[in-house]
Design a protein around this motif. Structure first.
Motif, PDB file in Angstrom:
ATOM      1  N   MET A   1      10.499  49.920 -12.236  1.00 28.04           N
ATOM      2  CA  MET A   1      11.141  50.928 -13.142  1.00 28.04           C
ATOM      3  C   MET A   1      10.179  52.133 -12.785  1.00 28.04           C
ATOM      4  SD  MET A   1      11.591  51.162 -17.209  1.00 28.04           S
ATOM      5  CE  MET A   1      12.886  49.728 -17.148  1.00 28.04           C
ATOM      6  N   GLU A   2      10.645  53.355 -12.436  1.00 32.79           N
ATOM      7  CA  GLU A   2       9.728  54.605 -12.188  1.00 32.79           C
ATOM      8  C   GLU A   2       9.544  55.305 -13.483  1.00 32.79           C
ATOM      9  OE1 GLU A   2       9.992  57.816  -8.579  1.00 32.79           O
ATOM     10  OE2 GLU A   2      11.804  57.181  -9.583  1.00 32.79           O
ATOM     11  N   LYS A   3       8.208  55.676 -13.469  1.00 31.86           N
ATOM     12  CA  LYS A   3       7.859  56.254 -14.858  1.00 31.86           C
ATOM     13  C   LYS A   3       8.227  57.952 -14.779  1.00 31.86           C
ATOM     14  CE  LYS A   3       4.012  56.386 -18.021  1.00 31.86           C
ATOM     15  NZ  LYS A   3       4.898  55.869 -19.184  1.00 31.86           N
ATOM     16  N   ALA A   4       8.858  58.392 -15.754  1.00 35.40           N
ATOM     17  CA  ALA A   4       9.049  59.801 -15.745  1.00 35.40           C
ATOM     18  C   ALA A   4       8.469  60.283 -17.066  1.00 35.40           C
ATOM     19  CB  ALA A   4      10.400  59.959 -15.792  1.00 35.40           C
ATOM     20  N   ILE A   5       8.187  61.428 -16.847  1.00 37.49           N
ATOM     21  CA  ILE A   5       7.674  62.137 -18.459  1.00 37.49           C
ATOM     22  C   ILE A   5       8.898  63.369 -18.303  1.00 37.49           C
ATOM     23  CG2 ILE A   5       6.252  63.979 -19.311  1.00 37.49           C
ATOM     24  CD1 ILE A   5       3.933  62.518 -17.779  1.00 37.49           C
ATOM     25  N   VAL A   6       9.300  63.513 -19.617  1.00 30.27           N
ATOM     26  CA  VAL A   6      10.252  64.540 -20.182  1.00 30.27           C
ATOM     27  C   VAL A   6       9.411  65.530 -21.017  1.00 30.27           C
ATOM     28  CG1 VAL A   6      12.411  65.233 -21.135  1.00 30.27           C
ATOM     29  CG2 VAL A   6      12.250  63.030 -20.029  1.00 30.27           C
ATOM     30  N   LEU A   7       9.696  66.790 -20.485  1.00 30.91           N
ATOM     31  CA  LEU A   7       9.027  67.978 -21.233  1.00 30.91           C
ATOM     32  C   LEU A   7      10.044  68.195 -22.194  1.00 30.91           C
ATOM     33  CD1 LEU A   7       7.755  70.017 -18.009  1.00 30.91           C
ATOM     34  CD2 LEU A   7       6.269  68.850 -20.145  1.00 30.91           C
ATOM     35  N   LEU A   8       9.824  67.800 -23.668  1.00 29.24           N
ATOM     36  CA  LEU A   8      10.596  67.863 -24.577  1.00 29.24           C
ATOM     37  C   LEU A   8      10.449  69.084 -25.606  1.00 29.24           C
ATOM     38  CD1 LEU A   8      13.315  66.574 -25.823  1.00 29.24           C
ATOM     39  CD2 LEU A   8      11.764  65.004 -26.988  1.00 29.24           C
ATOM     40  N   SER A   9      10.781  70.046 -25.598  1.00 29.21           N
ATOM     41  CA  SER A   9      10.594  71.279 -26.538  1.00 29.21           C
ATOM     42  C   SER A   9      11.377  71.035 -27.940  1.00 29.21           C
ATOM     43  CB  SER A   9      11.090  72.598 -25.899  1.00 29.21           C
ATOM     44  OG  SER A   9      12.542  72.788 -25.804  1.00 29.21           O
ATOM     45  N   GLY A  10      12.110  70.258 -27.896  1.00 31.27           N
ATOM     46  CA  GLY A  10      12.945  70.008 -29.234  1.00 31.27           C
ATOM     47  C   GLY A  10      14.270  70.708 -29.077  1.00 31.27           C
ATOM     48  N   GLY A  11      14.573  71.497 -28.048  1.00 25.97           N
ATOM     49  CA  GLY A  11      15.777  72.220 -27.611  1.00 25.97           C
ATOM     50  C   GLY A  11      16.784  71.392 -26.888  1.00 25.97           C
ATOM     51  N   ARG A  42       8.906  73.597 -36.766  1.00 28.24           N
ATOM     52  CA  ARG A  42      10.401  73.137 -36.690  1.00 28.24           C
ATOM     53  C   ARG A  42      10.589  72.429 -35.316  1.00 28.24           C
ATOM     54  NH1 ARG A  42      14.075  70.736 -36.391  1.00 28.24           N
ATOM     55  NH2 ARG A  42      15.820  70.775 -37.423  1.00 28.24           N
ATOM     56  N   GLU A  43      10.061  72.914 -34.085  1.00 24.64           N
ATOM     57  CA  GLU A  43      10.390  72.395 -32.802  1.00 24.64           C
ATOM     58  C   GLU A  43       9.543  71.002 -32.750  1.00 24.64           C
ATOM     59  OE1 GLU A  43       9.623  74.957 -29.515  1.00 24.64           O
ATOM     60  OE2 GLU A  43      10.505  76.820 -30.913  1.00 24.64           O
ATOM     61  N   ARG A  44       8.343  70.849 -33.339  1.00 27.46           N
ATOM     62  CA  ARG A  44       7.549  69.631 -33.230  1.00 27.46           C
ATOM     63  C   ARG A  44       8.290  68.472 -34.182  1.00 27.46           C
ATOM     64  NH1 ARG A  44       2.402  67.554 -33.572  1.00 27.46           N
ATOM     65  NH2 ARG A  44       2.300  65.486 -33.801  1.00 27.46           N
ATOM     66  N   LYS A  45       9.199  69.034 -35.236  1.00 28.44           N
ATOM     67  CA  LYS A  45       9.829  68.117 -36.015  1.00 28.44           C
ATOM     68  C   LYS A  45      11.175  67.445 -35.191  1.00 28.44           C
ATOM     69  CE  LYS A  45      12.546  67.270 -40.249  1.00 28.44           C
ATOM     70  NZ  LYS A  45      13.583  66.686 -39.376  1.00 28.44           N
ATOM     71  N   SER A  46      11.647  68.422 -34.441  1.00 29.00           N
ATOM     72  CA  SER A  46      12.800  67.817 -33.604  1.00 29.00           C
ATOM     73  C   SER A  46      12.188  66.994 -32.441  1.00 29.00           C
ATOM     74  CB  SER A  46      13.325  69.261 -33.003  1.00 29.00           C
ATOM     75  OG  SER A  46      14.303  69.938 -33.678  1.00 29.00           O
ATOM     76  N   PHE A  47      11.114  67.353 -32.164  1.00 28.94           N
ATOM     77  CA  PHE A  47      10.403  66.323 -31.004  1.00 28.94           C
ATOM     78  C   PHE A  47      10.229  65.268 -31.534  1.00 28.94           C
ATOM     79  CE2 PHE A  47       6.483  64.393 -29.456  1.00 28.94           C
ATOM     80  CZ  PHE A  47       6.649  64.170 -28.184  1.00 28.94           C
ATOM     81  N   GLU A  48       9.658  64.782 -32.556  1.00 34.51           N
ATOM     82  CA  GLU A  48       9.435  63.752 -33.376  1.00 34.51           C
ATOM     83  C   GLU A  48      10.775  63.009 -33.593  1.00 34.51           C
ATOM     84  OE1 GLU A  48       6.901  62.266 -33.167  1.00 34.51           O
ATOM     85  OE2 GLU A  48       5.201  63.929 -33.117  1.00 34.51           O
ATOM     86  N   ASP A  49      11.726  63.803 -34.056  1.00 37.86           N
ATOM     87  CA  ASP A  49      13.036  63.066 -34.357  1.00 37.86           C
ATOM     88  C   ASP A  49      13.872  62.546 -33.312  1.00 37.86           C
ATOM     89  OD1 ASP A  49      12.624  63.656 -36.981  1.00 37.86           O
ATOM     90  OD2 ASP A  49      13.790  65.355 -37.115  1.00 37.86           O
ATOM     91  N   ILE A  50      13.807  63.201 -32.042  1.00 40.17           N
ATOM     92  CA  ILE A  50      14.473  62.917 -30.966  1.00 40.17           C
ATOM     93  C   ILE A  50      13.726  61.508 -30.376  1.00 40.17           C
ATOM     94  CG2 ILE A  50      14.686  63.541 -28.452  1.00 40.17           C
ATOM     95  CD1 ILE A  50      15.228  66.302 -29.721  1.00 40.17           C
ATOM     96  N   ARG A  61       3.972  59.252 -26.503  1.00 39.10           N
ATOM     97  CA  ARG A  61       4.350  60.664 -26.784  1.00 39.10           C
ATOM     98  C   ARG A  61       3.162  61.303 -27.000  1.00 39.10           C
ATOM     99  NH1 ARG A  61       7.692  59.939 -32.491  1.00 39.10           N
ATOM    100  NH2 ARG A  61       8.498  58.031 -32.075  1.00 39.10           N
ATOM    101  N   LYS A  62       3.196  62.531 -26.247  1.00 38.95           N
ATOM    102  CA  LYS A  62       1.889  63.520 -26.404  1.00 38.95           C
ATOM    103  C   LYS A  62       2.375  64.697 -26.789  1.00 38.95           C
ATOM    104  CE  LYS A  62      -1.631  62.703 -23.650  1.00 38.95           C
ATOM    105  NZ  LYS A  62      -2.455  62.579 -24.474  1.00 38.95           N
ATOM    106  N   VAL A 181      23.766  62.371 -26.469  1.00 43.69           N
ATOM    107  CA  VAL A 181      22.372  62.889 -27.080  1.00 43.69           C
ATOM    108  C   VAL A 181      22.776  63.145 -28.487  1.00 43.69           C
ATOM    109  CG1 VAL A 181      21.448  63.412 -24.865  1.00 43.69           C
ATOM    110  CG2 VAL A 181      22.667  65.293 -26.332  1.00 43.69           C
ATOM    111  N   PRO A 182      21.450  63.248 -29.316  1.00 46.12           N
ATOM    112  CA  PRO A 182      21.462  63.558 -30.793  1.00 46.12           C
ATOM    113  C   PRO A 182      21.410  65.169 -30.938  1.00 46.12           C
ATOM    114  CG  PRO A 182      19.483  62.733 -30.295  1.00 46.12           C
ATOM    115  CD  PRO A 182      20.233  62.485 -29.009  1.00 46.12           C
ATOM    116  N   PHE A 183      22.583  65.977 -30.709  1.00 41.19           N
ATOM    117  CA  PHE A 183      22.253  67.324 -30.701  1.00 41.19           C
ATOM    118  C   PHE A 183      22.041  67.865 -32.263  1.00 41.19           C
ATOM    119  CE2 PHE A 183      25.211  67.848 -26.976  1.00 41.19           C
ATOM    120  CZ  PHE A 183      24.131  68.575 -26.143  1.00 41.19           C
ATOM    121  N   ALA A 184      22.269  67.081 -33.140  1.00 40.20           N
ATOM    122  CA  ALA A 184      22.171  67.480 -34.461  1.00 40.20           C
ATOM    123  C   ALA A 184      20.520  67.500 -34.828  1.00 40.20           C
ATOM    124  CB  ALA A 184      22.746  66.394 -35.364  1.00 40.20           C
ATOM    125  N   LEU A 185      19.816  66.724 -33.849  1.00 40.20           N
ATOM    126  CA  LEU A 185      18.061  66.732 -34.279  1.00 40.20           C
ATOM    127  C   LEU A 185      17.476  67.793 -33.292  1.00 40.20           C
ATOM    128  CD1 LEU A 185      17.757  62.834 -33.570  1.00 40.20           C
ATOM    129  CD2 LEU A 185      18.149  64.405 -36.040  1.00 40.20           C
TER     130      LEU A 185
END
Length: 222
Positions: A1-11, A42-50, A61-62, A181-185
């Motif tokens: 399984m290949e390891k990937a990092i997703v840059l997740l702004s929350g958007g 608010r973006e941090r909240k979305s990151f954690e929720d997602i 998570r980082k 995907v959970p667009f609501a988050l």
């Protein structure tokens, strides 16, 4: 399984990239940057929720502090002396929401973490089609950065992936809908942390994308 990092702004764009990474059965870690933006909490909240939605463990998570960009300023997203503007239509002019050289700093930090944890893929939700004014969203920019990574890392095997870079927002919405995907988050607004303003560039492009896709945007607007 290949390891990937997703840059997740929350958007929404980075959320769809996360959905793709999970669909491809990567071993996924999520990376979030606080660069002193006005809606950082608010973006941090979305990151954690997602991250919770996808059941990503805490160790995968980082969050990295890049608030020094607020000291530099020069962007309506980080500089309190510059108001976030309302959307004025499509343009190739660089908007004042551009954060000078931000993506290069973000990618450099992401590559550092990738070397440490052994990730070979970096997903970023850069989108050029709807925002041609941003110089660090050009396809050629990511081609050049991949060359830098190849030359400047130990194994030279880390690759930046930009799966939504050439898609219209409506097609990103459709892709996310297919991936469930959970667009609501997610959170896209540059201006507000309560209800999305519906007027900034990011809100306007998001709303247009959902409308053209024929799908209801699940977040609340002012």
């Amino acid at each position: 399984m290949e390891k990937a990092i997703v840059l997740l702004s929350g958007g929404m764009d980075s959320l769809v990239c996360a959905g793709l990474a999970f669909e491809k059965k990567h071993e996924v870690s999520l990376l979030h940057m606080n660069y002193g933006q006005k809606t950082s909490a608010r973006e941090r909240k979305s990151f954690e929720d997602i991250a919770d939605f996808y059941q990503v463990k805490e160790k995968e998570r980082k969050v990295i502090d890049m608030t020094f960009l607020k000291q530099i300023g020069g962007s309506s997203l980080t500089d309190e002396s510059i108001d976030v503007k309302s959307y004025s239509g499509d343009s190739s002019v660089i908007p004042d929401s551009y954060v000078p050289f931000r993506n290069s700093i973000i990618l450099s930090l992401a590559v550092s973490w990738a070397e440490v944890v052994g990730a070979t893929k970096l997903y970023i939700g850069a989108n050029y089609e709807d925002s041609p004014g941003y110089p660090d969203c050009r396809p050629s920019y990511y081609e050049a950065f991949n060359k830098v990574i190849k030359e400047g890392t130990k194994a030279g095997n880390i690759e930046i992936l930009t799966p939504v870079i050439s898609l219209k927002k409506k097609d990103i919405v459709k892709m996310g809908n297919d991936l469930k995907v959970p667009f609501a988050l997610s959170w896209s607004c540059y201006k507000s942390s309560e209800k999305a303003c519906g007027q900034c560039d990011s809100c306007a492009l998001r709303l247009r994308g959902f409308k053209e896709a024929g799908i209801t945007d699940p977040i609340d607007y002012q």
